[in-house]
Design an enzyme around this catalytic site. Sequence first.
Site, PDB file in Angstrom:
ATOM      1  N   GLY A  85      -1.162   2.314  -7.203  1.00 19.68           N
ATOM      2  CA  GLY A  85      -1.849   2.505  -8.477  1.00 19.68           C
ATOM      3  C   GLY A  85      -1.248   3.642  -9.282  1.00 19.68           C
ATOM      4  N   CYS A 135       0.870  -1.178   0.000  1.00 17.55           N
ATOM      5  CA  CYS A 135       0.000   0.000   0.000  1.00 17.55           C
ATOM      6  C   CYS A 135       0.906   1.226   0.000  1.00 17.55           C
ATOM      7  CB  CYS A 135      -0.900  -0.002   1.231  1.00 17.55           C
ATOM      8  SG  CYS A 135      -1.936   1.467   1.363  1.00 17.55           S
ATOM      9  N   CYS A 194      -4.621   6.087  -4.748  1.00 20.93           N
ATOM     10  CA  CYS A 194      -3.979   4.774  -4.627  1.00 20.93           C
ATOM     11  C   CYS A 194      -2.509   4.958  -4.989  1.00 20.93           C
ATOM     12  CB  CYS A 194      -4.653   3.773  -5.569  1.00 20.93           C
ATOM     13  SG  CYS A 194      -3.919   2.122  -5.516  1.00 20.93           S
ATOM     14  N   ASN A 237       1.850  -5.491  -5.501  1.00 21.92           N
ATOM     15  CA  ASN A 237       0.434  -5.858  -5.633  1.00 21.92           C
ATOM     16  C   ASN A 237       0.032  -5.651  -7.094  1.00 21.92           C
ATOM     17  OD1 ASN A 237       0.606  -3.049  -5.558  1.00 21.92           O
ATOM     18  ND2 ASN A 237      -1.280  -2.785  -4.408  1.00 21.92           N
ATOM     19  N   HIS A 285      -1.834  -4.647 -10.647  1.00 19.48           N
ATOM     20  CA  HIS A 285      -2.564  -3.500 -11.215  1.00 19.48           C
ATOM     21  C   HIS A 285      -2.852  -3.735 -12.691  1.00 19.48           C
ATOM     22  CE1 HIS A 285      -2.205  -0.708  -7.784  1.00 19.48           C
ATOM     23  NE2 HIS A 285      -1.144  -1.437  -7.510  1.00 19.48           N
ATOM     24  N   GLU A 306      -9.996  -0.052  -6.324  1.00 14.13           N
ATOM     25  CA  GLU A 306      -9.027  -0.903  -5.649  1.00 14.13           C
ATOM     26  C   GLU A 306      -9.570  -2.307  -5.343  1.00 14.13           C
ATOM     27  OE1 GLU A 306      -6.781   0.305  -2.309  1.00 14.13           O
ATOM     28  OE2 GLU A 306      -6.514   2.374  -2.996  1.00 14.13           O
TER      29      GLU A 306
HETATM   30  N1  LIG Z   1      -6.226  -2.387  -2.498  1.00 18.60           N
HETATM   31  C1  LIG Z   1      -4.790  -2.679  -2.666  1.00 18.60           C
HETATM   32  C2  LIG Z   1      -4.038  -2.386  -1.346  1.00 18.60           C
HETATM   33  C3  LIG Z   1      -3.974  -0.885  -1.047  1.00 18.60           C
HETATM   34  C4  LIG Z   1      -3.320  -0.119  -2.153  1.00 18.60           C
HETATM   35  C5  LIG Z   1      -3.524   1.405  -2.117  1.00 18.60           C
HETATM   36  N2  LIG Z   1      -4.354   1.896  -1.056  1.00 18.60           N
HETATM   37  C6  LIG Z   1      -2.187   2.134  -2.203  1.00 18.60           C
HETATM   38  O1  LIG Z   1      -2.085   3.271  -1.716  1.00 18.60           O
HETATM   39  O2  LIG Z   1      -1.267   1.566  -2.844  1.00 18.60           O
HETATM   40  C7  LIG Z   1      -4.616  -4.150  -3.044  1.00 18.60           C
HETATM   41  O3  LIG Z   1      -5.500  -4.949  -2.705  1.00 18.60           O
HETATM   42  O4  LIG Z   1      -3.586  -4.459  -3.659  1.00 18.60           O
END
Ligand SMILES: N[C@H](CCC[C@H](N)C(=O)O)C(=O)O
Length: 299
Positions: free
Chosen positions: A237, A80, A234, A174, A176, A225
Amino acid sequence: MTARPPLPFTKMHGLGNDFVVLDATRAPLDLSEADLRFIGDRRFGIGADQILVVEPARAADADFRYRIFNGATGEEVEHCGNGARCFMRYVRDHGLTDRDTVRVETMNNRIVLEMTPDGRVTVDMNQPIFAPAQIPFEPTGLAPRLVNGFELWPLANPADPAQVVEVAAVSMGNPHAVQRVENVDTAPVAEVGPWVEAHATFPRKVNAGFLQVVDRGHVRLRVYERGAGETLACGTGACAAVVAGIRLGWLDAVVDVDTRGGQLTIAWDGIGHSVRMTGPAVTVFEGTVAFPDRDCRFT
Ligand SMILES: N[C@H](CCC[C@H](N)C(=O)O)C(=O)O
């Protein structure tokens, strides 16, 4: 059943992407997924997009371990970005470190957090990942369209196969899926986001980014998200969108990213280099949370 002791927490946000931050540096937290969903719930609990947990580092060359749980599901996720900036402010403000630079372990990554003189935080987000197996992304059937040598993959809406979007697949730890749109204000985020998030080609689901290119140094971004729905910002993101835009030939190496919650600056010098994200981190209030008894819907 003995009542559980109230749990101290700090409410924070990074550009309106909001967090409950918990300190597990002195003792582990025994929180179930139901407890985490309770904390994340905006009616029955505190309310947060994600819950961030500060733990002692496992490796000798790191300062802390950083764990993230999506507030709506209680599921642990890999990263995150907005939370990483809040993590830095938290460990400084709570006296857990006096350093300006902190090395942090995440589930599958290693990042470096740095306080900047203007009070913002810069995060070395490590290198983006493009290998489908590591995203993970399992492209089936339809061939990608190459733009500037980088793949844009067609994704069909399972409920309406005639509705096809083209996404760039990138991991910042994570997953994307980034698609270009003419105008984020009119982009069908609420309609398209859910089916991209759950698309079968992303076996661990995916964060769905909607990218508007203003010019080669300025974009606008909305993200639906994984495990949270659309957030005001995000961080991972923004990193994934800028990386994809640079690979696709649309963007230069330093980009201002306008999210609905405010602006981030993302820098990337290309393959083999880390992505660097700079932005704010805000503490809103401190509190303690009392967990519901077993009869509550969160048992
Ligand atoms: N929902 C994202 C985690 C939080 C990412 C976001 N809040 C950030 O600032 O990078 C996931 O499941 O990979």
